[in-house]
Design an enzyme around this catalytic site. Structure first.
Site, PDB file in Angstrom:
ATOM      1  N   LYS A  99     -11.882   0.539  -1.915  1.00 32.07           N
ATOM      2  CA  LYS A  99     -10.865   1.181  -2.757  1.00 32.07           C
ATOM      3  C   LYS A  99     -11.357   1.214  -4.199  1.00 32.07           C
ATOM      4  O   LYS A  99     -12.276   1.977  -4.483  1.00 32.07           O
ATOM      5  CB  LYS A  99      -9.537   0.483  -2.520  1.00 32.07           C
ATOM      6  CG  LYS A  99      -9.052   0.911  -1.119  1.00 32.07           C
ATOM      7  CD  LYS A  99      -7.958   0.163  -0.511  1.00 32.07           C
ATOM      8  CE  LYS A  99      -7.680   0.794   0.858  1.00 32.07           C
ATOM      9  NZ  LYS A  99      -7.225  -0.143   1.851  1.00 32.07           N
ATOM     10  N   SER A 129       0.791  -1.228   0.000  1.00 35.79           N
ATOM     11  CA  SER A 129       0.000   0.000   0.000  1.00 35.79           C
ATOM     12  C   SER A 129       0.823   1.278   0.000  1.00 35.79           C
ATOM     13  O   SER A 129       0.354   2.309  -0.432  1.00 35.79           O
ATOM     14  CB  SER A 129      -0.967  -0.001   1.180  1.00 35.79           C
ATOM     15  OG  SER A 129      -0.312  -0.357   2.371  1.00 35.79           O
ATOM     16  N   HIS A 153      -5.260  -3.377  -2.891  1.00 34.57           N
ATOM     17  CA  HIS A 153      -4.846  -2.431  -3.940  1.00 34.57           C
ATOM     18  C   HIS A 153      -4.689  -3.077  -5.312  1.00 34.57           C
ATOM     19  O   HIS A 153      -4.341  -2.399  -6.273  1.00 34.57           O
ATOM     20  CB  HIS A 153      -3.544  -1.740  -3.534  1.00 34.57           C
ATOM     21  CG  HIS A 153      -3.647  -1.043  -2.222  1.00 34.57           C
ATOM     22  ND1 HIS A 153      -4.292   0.163  -2.072  1.00 34.57           N
ATOM     23  CD2 HIS A 153      -3.235  -1.413  -0.992  1.00 34.57           C
ATOM     24  CE1 HIS A 153      -4.250   0.514  -0.797  1.00 34.57           C
ATOM     25  NE2 HIS A 153      -3.621  -0.425  -0.119  1.00 34.57           N
TER      26      HIS A 153
HETATM   27  C1  LIG Z   1      -7.181  -0.388   3.271  1.00 32.95           C
HETATM   28  C2  LIG Z   1      -6.518  -1.677   3.529  1.00 32.95           C
HETATM   29  C3  LIG Z   1      -7.033  -2.584   4.444  1.00 32.95           C
HETATM   30  C4  LIG Z   1      -8.181  -2.237   5.344  1.00 32.95           C
HETATM   31  O1  LIG Z   1      -9.363  -2.221   4.663  1.00 32.95           O
HETATM   32  P1  LIG Z   1     -10.585  -1.370   5.277  1.00 32.95           P
HETATM   33  O2  LIG Z   1     -11.757  -1.901   4.578  1.00 32.95           O
HETATM   34  O3  LIG Z   1     -10.283   0.061   4.967  1.00 32.95           O
HETATM   35  O4  LIG Z   1     -10.583  -1.653   6.748  1.00 32.95           O
HETATM   36  C5  LIG Z   1      -6.429  -3.808   4.567  1.00 32.95           C
HETATM   37  N1  LIG Z   1      -5.341  -4.123   3.841  1.00 32.95           N
HETATM   38  C6  LIG Z   1      -4.800  -3.260   2.973  1.00 32.95           C
HETATM   39  C7  LIG Z   1      -3.580  -3.667   2.190  1.00 32.95           C
HETATM   40  C8  LIG Z   1      -5.356  -2.006   2.790  1.00 32.95           C
HETATM   41  O5  LIG Z   1      -4.806  -1.150   1.965  1.00 32.95           O
END
Ligand SMILES: *Cc1c(COP(=O)(O)O)cnc(C)c1O
Length: 398
Positions: free
Chosen positions: A241, A181, A209
């Site tokens: 996302k 990330s 991602h």
């Molecule tokens: C954003 C993210 C999460 C958490 O997801 P949420 O739904 O925002 O709690 C978990 N793992 C990664 C790699 C992320 O980027």
């Protein structure tokens, strides 16, 4: 008499401020998109994870509104009580079909999906192997599971092999981000899955991602590298996302999903996502599948940005043809002070890019984390590169 709560908390807050690591929030006064308003002021935004521009897409909003009218706002209960609506069920089926897995299970957030799945699969007497740069939720899940926690240097498959060679644990789980990330690079999945088979370990990929961004149909890192259920038996994806909504899922075999339904506490003891969110995400998947050009445009922007950063001397080369192109591009600046200053200067020019500081990233690698969206135009990316060039020329050294 003991000190008051505030007096006990104050020193750590003071220290955070002194280290330039204090975190604060900006208040958005618009929808997500390339052009946002923060506290009423307009900015060009390069800091959202809405990679395909779907959070504010008309088809997504409409599907969500329809469900909102029919089913109301809250789901009212957990999935196992009366919170599991047909929108949730349909979304699970769509996610399973898209990712090529027999089943999928919704969670209210990616954080709770990772915590819940890891704790349901490993515990005392087992071992979990994690990349040092994994997302906090995978790291926390591993630490709290009770399994022996073994970190390896970023993408260091030789080190992972050495750790696997030495372990005497009963169950062995390797958990990694598909796309990291804060760096935007990928786990070398084919090699990692080969090692996992050799040492009889299970692989869990957090594709927060990669989903929507990588692979021929946007199904993510596994599709990009041709990894099936047999290679990656535990696949986690988020809905907040590229899918433009909120929540997450785990996809895998029937036995995996039934195990999570029975034993994953963050699944059992939490209210189901609002049905309108499930309906909106279902529509978003439809848009992703019908409009591959969104992903292609995002990849073109990613290439353009990489070339711009090479021209500014901020990157050595652009990714070779055929290499996975993600929406995340870091510009590593060193100290937290430098990263903050660069972000402030960009904001003065009307551009928002998130500065990322330790402890989110390792010491001395504070950075700007640029994220692109298919909703950006090539002109907007060119404008960002120009502004970055100006800001960095005037930025003091560490
Ligand atoms: C954003 C993210 C999460 C958490 O997801 P949420 O739904 O925002 O709690 C978990 N793992 C990664 C790699 C992320 O980027």
């Amino acid at each position: 008499m003991s000190k008051s709560l505030d007096a006990v908390l104050a020193p750590a807050l003071h220290e955070r401020r002194a280290q330039q690591l204090f975190r604060s929030r900006h208040t958005l006064t618009s929808a997500q998109g390339p052009e946002i308003r923060v506290n009423g002021k307009p900015y060009l935004s390069f800091c959202s994870n809405d990679y395909l521009g779907l959070a504010n897409h008309p088809a997504v909003i409409e599907a969500s509104q329809r469900a909102l009218r029919d089913y109301g706002l809250g789901s009212g209960a957990s999935h196992l009580v009366t919170g599991h609506s047909h929108y949730h069920h349909e979304l699970e089926e769509a996610l399973a079909a898209w990712t090529g897995r027999p089943r999928a299970l919704l969670f209210s957030s990616g954080y709770s999906a990772n915590m819940g799945a890891i704790a349901a699969l490993v515990g005392a007497g087992d071992a979990i192997f994690e990349d040092r740069l994994n997302h906090a939720s995978l790291l926390d899940g591993g630490l709290l599971s009770g399994a022996k926690f073994q970190r390896f240097a970023h993408n260091d498959m030789a080190l992972l092999a050495a750790r696997l060679e030495r372990t005497t644990a009963t169950r062995k789980l390797i958990a990694v981000d598909g796309v990291f990330s804060m760096d935007g690079d990928c786990t070398p999945l084919p090699e990692l899955c080969r090692l996992a088979k050799e040492y009889h370990a299970w692989v869990m990929v957090d594709d927060a991602h990669g989903l929507g961004v990588l692979g021929n149909t946007g199904a993510g890192s596994c599709e990009q590298f041709g990894m099936g259920l047999d290679d990656v038996p535990i696949l986690m994806g988020t809905l907040g996302k590229a899918l433009g909504g909120s929540g997450a899922f785990i996809a895998g075999s029937d036995a995996l999903i039934e195990t999570l339904i029975q034993f994953a506490r963050p699944y059992i003891y939490t209210t189901a996502l609002p049905p309108a969110i499930a309906a909106g995400v279902l529509a978003a998947i439809g848009v992703i599948q019908a409009e591959p050009e969104r992903r292609q445009h995002l990849h073109a922007l990613s290439q353009q940005l990489q070339q711009g950063l090479v021209d500014l001397g901020l990157r050595s080369t652009i990714a070779p043809v055929g290499a996975p192109l993600t929406a995340i591009q870091p510009v590593i600046l060193g100290s937290a002070t430098r990263a903050l200053l660069a972000a402030d200067r960009l904001a003065e020019k009307g551009i928002r890019v998130t500065p990322i500081r330790p402890p989110t990233v390792p010491a001395h690698t504070a950075r700007l984390r640029i994220t692109l969206s298919a909703a950006h135009t090539a002109d907007q990316v060119a404008h960002l590169v120009d502004a970055l060039g100006q800001v960095l020329r005037e930025l003091p050294d560490d």
